[in-house]
Design a protein around this motif. Sequence first.
Motif, PDB file in Angstrom:
ATOM      1  N   ASN A 358     114.312   3.870  41.897  1.00 13.02           N
ATOM      2  CA  ASN A 358     114.640   2.928  40.827  1.00 13.02           C
ATOM      3  C   ASN A 358     114.308   1.486  41.162  1.00 13.02           C
ATOM      4  O   ASN A 358     113.738   0.773  40.315  1.00 13.02           O
ATOM      5  CB  ASN A 358     116.136   3.044  40.468  1.00 13.02           C
ATOM      6  CG  ASN A 358     116.495   4.418  39.963  1.00 13.02           C
ATOM      7  OD1 ASN A 358     116.760   5.313  40.748  1.00 13.02           O
ATOM      8  ND2 ASN A 358     116.506   4.593  38.652  1.00 13.02           N
ATOM      9  N   PRO A 359     114.623   0.980  42.358  1.00  9.06           N
ATOM     10  CA  PRO A 359     114.329  -0.435  42.634  1.00  9.06           C
ATOM     11  C   PRO A 359     112.836  -0.751  42.614  1.00  9.06           C
ATOM     12  O   PRO A 359     112.437  -1.836  42.171  1.00  9.06           O
ATOM     13  CB  PRO A 359     114.916  -0.646  44.035  1.00  9.06           C
ATOM     14  CG  PRO A 359     115.928   0.441  44.198  1.00  9.06           C
ATOM     15  CD  PRO A 359     115.372   1.610  43.457  1.00  9.06           C
ATOM     16  N   VAL A 360     112.014   0.197  43.093  1.00  9.59           N
ATOM     17  CA  VAL A 360     110.556  -0.027  43.073  1.00  9.59           C
ATOM     18  C   VAL A 360     110.066  -0.100  41.637  1.00  9.59           C
ATOM     19  O   VAL A 360     109.311  -1.000  41.247  1.00  9.59           O
ATOM     20  CB  VAL A 360     109.836   1.093  43.844  1.00  9.59           C
ATOM     21  CG1 VAL A 360     108.317   0.945  43.702  1.00  9.59           C
ATOM     22  CG2 VAL A 360     110.230   1.074  45.315  1.00  9.59           C
ATOM     23  N   LEU A 361     110.523   0.859  40.827  1.00 11.15           N
ATOM     24  CA  LEU A 361     110.128   0.873  39.423  1.00 11.15           C
ATOM     25  C   LEU A 361     110.672  -0.367  38.700  1.00 11.15           C
ATOM     26  O   LEU A 361     109.999  -0.957  37.848  1.00 11.15           O
ATOM     27  CB  LEU A 361     110.663   2.139  38.751  1.00 11.15           C
ATOM     28  CG  LEU A 361     110.100   2.483  37.378  1.00 11.15           C
ATOM     29  CD1 LEU A 361     108.601   2.665  37.432  1.00 11.15           C
ATOM     30  CD2 LEU A 361     110.777   3.732  36.843  1.00 11.15           C
ATOM     31  N   GLY A 362     111.879  -0.776  39.051  1.00 11.54           N
ATOM     32  CA  GLY A 362     112.485  -1.955  38.428  1.00 11.54           C
ATOM     33  C   GLY A 362     111.706  -3.225  38.706  1.00 11.54           C
ATOM     34  O   GLY A 362     111.553  -4.080  37.833  1.00 11.54           O
ATOM     35  N   GLY A 363     111.178  -3.363  39.921  1.00  8.98           N
ATOM     36  CA  GLY A 363     110.381  -4.540  40.250  1.00  8.98           C
ATOM     37  C   GLY A 363     109.132  -4.631  39.397  1.00  8.98           C
ATOM     38  O   GLY A 363     108.799  -5.699  38.874  1.00  8.98           O
ATOM     39  N   ALA A 364     108.432  -3.487  39.241  1.00  7.78           N
ATOM     40  CA  ALA A 364     107.237  -3.481  38.399  1.00  7.78           C
ATOM     41  C   ALA A 364     107.602  -3.740  36.943  1.00  7.78           C
ATOM     42  O   ALA A 364     106.897  -4.462  36.231  1.00  7.78           O
ATOM     43  CB  ALA A 364     106.517  -2.142  38.531  1.00  7.78           C
ATOM     44  N   ALA A 365     108.713  -3.147  36.489  1.00  8.57           N
ATOM     45  CA  ALA A 365     109.137  -3.311  35.095  1.00  8.57           C
ATOM     46  C   ALA A 365     109.471  -4.768  34.786  1.00  8.57           C
ATOM     47  O   ALA A 365     109.150  -5.272  33.706  1.00  8.57           O
ATOM     48  CB  ALA A 365     110.336  -2.420  34.794  1.00  8.57           C
ATOM     49  N   LEU A 366     110.100  -5.452  35.720  1.00  5.41           N
ATOM     50  CA  LEU A 366     110.423  -6.868  35.503  1.00  5.41           C
ATOM     51  C   LEU A 366     109.159  -7.680  35.245  1.00  5.41           C
ATOM     52  O   LEU A 366     109.118  -8.539  34.355  1.00  5.41           O
ATOM     53  CB  LEU A 366     111.171  -7.429  36.719  1.00  5.41           C
ATOM     54  CG  LEU A 366     112.648  -7.053  36.848  1.00  5.41           C
ATOM     55  CD1 LEU A 366     113.189  -7.485  38.204  1.00  5.41           C
ATOM     56  CD2 LEU A 366     113.461  -7.697  35.736  1.00  5.41           C
ATOM     57  N   THR A 367     108.113  -7.396  36.007  1.00  5.03           N
ATOM     58  CA  THR A 367     106.848  -8.103  35.820  1.00  5.03           C
ATOM     59  C   THR A 367     106.248  -7.821  34.453  1.00  5.03           C
ATOM     60  O   THR A 367     105.811  -8.733  33.743  1.00  5.03           O
ATOM     61  CB  THR A 367     105.852  -7.685  36.913  1.00  5.03           C
ATOM     62  OG1 THR A 367     106.412  -7.973  38.193  1.00  5.03           O
ATOM     63  CG2 THR A 367     104.542  -8.428  36.763  1.00  5.03           C
ATOM     64  N   LEU A 368     106.266  -6.551  34.053  1.00  5.85           N
ATOM     65  CA  LEU A 368     105.658  -6.168  32.785  1.00  5.85           C
ATOM     66  C   LEU A 368     106.440  -6.710  31.599  1.00  5.85           C
ATOM     67  O   LEU A 368     105.860  -7.200  30.627  1.00  5.85           O
ATOM     68  CB  LEU A 368     105.556  -4.640  32.707  1.00  5.85           C
ATOM     69  CG  LEU A 368     104.622  -3.987  33.732  1.00  5.85           C
ATOM     70  CD1 LEU A 368     104.697  -2.477  33.629  1.00  5.85           C
ATOM     71  CD2 LEU A 368     103.194  -4.458  33.531  1.00  5.85           C
ATOM     72  N   PHE A 369     107.767  -6.628  31.646  1.00 12.28           N
ATOM     73  CA  PHE A 369     108.576  -7.118  30.530  1.00 12.28           C
ATOM     74  C   PHE A 369     108.442  -8.634  30.383  1.00 12.28           C
ATOM     75  O   PHE A 369     108.385  -9.162  29.271  1.00 12.28           O
ATOM     76  CB  PHE A 369     110.050  -6.742  30.725  1.00 12.28           C
ATOM     77  CG  PHE A 369     110.308  -5.259  30.660  1.00 12.28           C
ATOM     78  CD1 PHE A 369     109.532  -4.436  29.860  1.00 12.28           C
ATOM     79  CD2 PHE A 369     111.330  -4.686  31.402  1.00 12.28           C
ATOM     80  CE1 PHE A 369     109.771  -3.069  29.803  1.00 12.28           C
ATOM     81  CE2 PHE A 369     111.582  -3.325  31.340  1.00 12.28           C
ATOM     82  CZ  PHE A 369     110.796  -2.514  30.544  1.00 12.28           C
TER      83      PHE A 369
END
Length: 634
Positions: A358-369
């Motif tokens: 989850n934290p790895v995916l969350g980091g990428a998601a923050l950038t995209l959002f």
Amino acid sequence: MAAPTTANKPKRVHPVDEVLPVPKLATYGFQHVVAFYAGAVLVPIIIAGAVGLTDEELVKLITADLFTCGIASIIQAVGFWKVGVRLPLLQGVTFAGVAPIIAIGLANGGGSASMLYVYGAVIVAGIFAFAIAPVFIKLLKFFPPVVTGTLITVIGLALVPVGAMDAVTNPATHEPDPTNIRWFLYALGTIAVIVAIQRLFRGFIATIAVLLGLVIGCAVAYALGDMNFDRVGEAAAVGFTPPFLFGMPKFDFVACLTMMIVMLIIAVESTGSTIATGEIVGKRIKAENIGNMLRADGVATTIGGIFNSFPYTAFSENVGLVRLTGIKSRWVVAAAGVFMILLGFLPKVAAIVASIPNPVLGGAALTLFATVAAVGIQTLGKVDFTDHRNLIIVTTSLALALWVTAYPDIAQGMPTGLDLIFGSGISIGAVSAILLNIVFFHTGSHGPRVAGGGSITLNEVNSMTRERFTEVFGHVVQDVPWAVDRAYDQRPFASTKQLRESFQDAVLTGSSEQQLELLNAFHDLGAEDETGHALAADHSALSKLDEDDHNDVVDLATAYREHFGFPLVICARETAHFDRVLQNGWSRMDNSPGAEKAFALIEVAKIANYRFTDLVDNANPIASARFSRLDEIL
């Protein structure tokens, strides 16, 4: 001599329609799948948990979701007939439908039996979206940049907390653990890798920065024991969720009406995403494109109801990915659709992607959002914020959207209807932006309100006496009688645009003597009244000057009048800076008298245009230009 042949001239292909080599299609397509996967499966996970479905039913919902996401994406990107916008828009289950779907399920007893009513409503909503497409595109004038820009910004900002929650979630327990700095470092490290790759590399490597960030993040997490593939071993090798898994759908009026309202909100959300993607890929979005997009949403949603999934819209994180990577081909999204269909048949392969911490995916998601929000801000850059109405629309909508995003439980206890609108920040932000735009720009009885701070209608302008017309509009043309009379004589005005044009025509079509009279009605630059206030009120760039700068302006104005015999007129709002006003004025001293007179009249027309915009309500030139363009294509 024979005419040159064009038979062998290569056909121009827009980057959106470019078919990339298969290896690149596969790589870029897979990157889209990885970027969207967590968000795609999150919706069925939330819904299944809320309505009380079993773990086995949840797995089937996820595979069904992936399968129908793939079909929906291919329909939208490739298209057929009048279905599909043919842009790189990857389709996923919308978050806007989560709260209403849960409400429908719980209202019908929860569990698998309640899903019959959910899918009945989803099917009806999909048919409704397809049917209203021709009507919806007629409403596009209600979606100027101030609305779409606000909506896109809201979508990005409202989804940031989703990425933020993942960024602090323990990958083992899937529970929030914000005090553990380990998860923070995973998320921050993923962001750092993405940024570093974008900074250090060019070309292909830079375009797959998000995918590489996820791969490197996963590798580090695996090495440190925070990632495992247990769920891959537990998943079946091959699986498929059949249509109507829970039985034949049932149709409840309230449930169907609720989902139809949700589809209207989704249509607005999808419109914003489509326009944002059009801006990113450099393709003009026409009314017919919006209609094609909505039909595809309707078809995909209907298919989703049949195959045990939910309403579809363009996934915002993938809009951000298009912006971030610069890969504009719609066939990349089609390739991603093929991958998703395969994942729908291969639970083990899907489980590998689901194993991303989850934290790895969350980091990428923050950038995209955040990238989505930046696209919205770019759209808002086209908005005239000197018009306070646009400012109110944006600030109010953002405030409401972030209020609900920060406190999502605020809708609990609200009456039916309001709880739907306040069910998500995206919903209330969209409704607020649309309604406020209508209130400020499209309301008023007996024609649009065009002057007097909104107290004078166009019909009242057309019935004014010459004296009253001069009193209201004379300042636009420096209260010069012949110019006001020429504008007045062009009544009746069918629109605000015609009213504006009457003053523009008056300025530029007077006789030579009348034009000199108009020029001489303007004050010299730097002229002041006895209290020291500037008489040239339009020249905001020349206010609050020190003594030396003011003297420079007076010297310029004096030299100009001595040379040409009339005052120097500059539309200082466009020149914007003191130094540029001086440079402009002195450079014009080299013009011939005839050329300079024509130049000065153009400056007068510009000043009149700005004064008209200041005076006349509903005269935002950016919105007017956009609406007139839409009128041409509707």
